[in-house]
Design an enzyme around this catalytic site. Structure first.
Site, short mmCIF file in Angstrom:
data_model
loop_
_atom_site.label_atom_id
_atom_site.label_comp_id
_atom_site.label_asym_id
_atom_site.label_seq_id
_atom_site.Cartn_x
_atom_site.Cartn_y
_atom_site.Cartn_z
N ASP A 17 0.79 -1.15 -0.04
CA ASP A 17 -0.07 -0.18 -0.05
C ASP A 17 1.03 1.25 0.01
OD1 ASP A 17 -2.01 -1.90 0.42
OD2 ASP A 17 -2.64 -0.91 2.35
N HIS A 161 4.14 -2.25 2.87
CA HIS A 161 3.89 -0.81 2.26
C HIS A 161 5.29 -0.41 1.47
CE1 HIS A 161 1.32 -0.74 5.63
NE2 HIS A 161 0.47 0.20 4.87
ZN ZN Z 1 -2.44 3.48 3.14
#
Ligand code: ZN
Length: 208
Positions: A17, A161
């Protein structure tokens, strides 16, 4: 996501993400390339527009590019109309890059009562995770693997991430890069092949 998720062949999905990020996404992509694994990137639409070259590299390498958000906001802090507008704007931006997202991971995985309906109205399927590395906390790769190892198995979806989103308590994603090799080795040891999430979910739907 349940352990019964895959009867086709045991799969797992690596998801990222908050990118693309000009410094860290290329390092993640390079590591995935070296390890011969395809993953799923839930991108922030304005960053995808800003770093469209990175999006091209992702697609050319066979990774999936799916939708995270335009503004990284909590759905529970927004009206239905605001979430719809944010999502439509993001989808338009990604369409301009030739991407038709089918999966949507809302920021922090937070759903408002209307998130599911907004998703359905826009042809998106909500996608969450089963193993959270919490890599934004700044732990080492070893600590992260220790945390998620008990959660790994067929059908597991790992959250990482490739950018520094809001609230990140680290200054870079180097430990996420370092995590990839041992994480993938661990999945292989469990008999799971990491594949892009949409491929896995669509195959499951067909099989079901
Ligand atoms: Zn996020």
């Amino acid at each position: 996501m349940t352990l019964a998720a895959s009867r086709i062949s045991p799969w797992a999905a690596l998801t990222f993400d908050d990118g693309p990020d000009p410094l860290w996404t290329p390092r993640i992509l390079k590591a995935l390339d070296r390890l011969n694994v395809r993953a799923t990137f839930f991108v922030i639409a304005p960053l995808a527009l800003k770093h469209r070259q990175l999006v091209s590299v992702m697609l050319d390498a066979g990774h999936e590019v799916e939708f995270h958000c335009t503004e990284h906001v909590r759905h529970t802090h927004c009206s239905r109309r605001e979430i719809e507008a944010d999502t439509q704007e993001g989808l338009r931006a990604l369409q301009n890059l030739g991407i038709e997202p089918r999966l949507w991971r809302p920021p922090w995985g937070i759903r408002a009562p209307w998130t599911q309906e907004v998703a359905e109205g826009l042809g998106l399927r909500l996608a969450f995770w089963s193993a959270d590395t919490k890599d934004w906390q700044g732990d080492t790769a070893t600590e992260m693997l220790g945390r998620i190892e008990p959660l790994l198995g067929p059908g597991s979806v790992v959250l990482m991430h490739d950018g520094l989103g809001p609230g990140a308590r680290r200054t870079g994603c180097g430990e996420t890069v370092a995590l990839l090799e041992p994480l993938i080795a661990c999945l292989h040891k469990l008999g799971c092949e990491p594949i892009p999430l949409r491929v896995a979910l669509e195959a499951r739907t067909i099989e079901a």
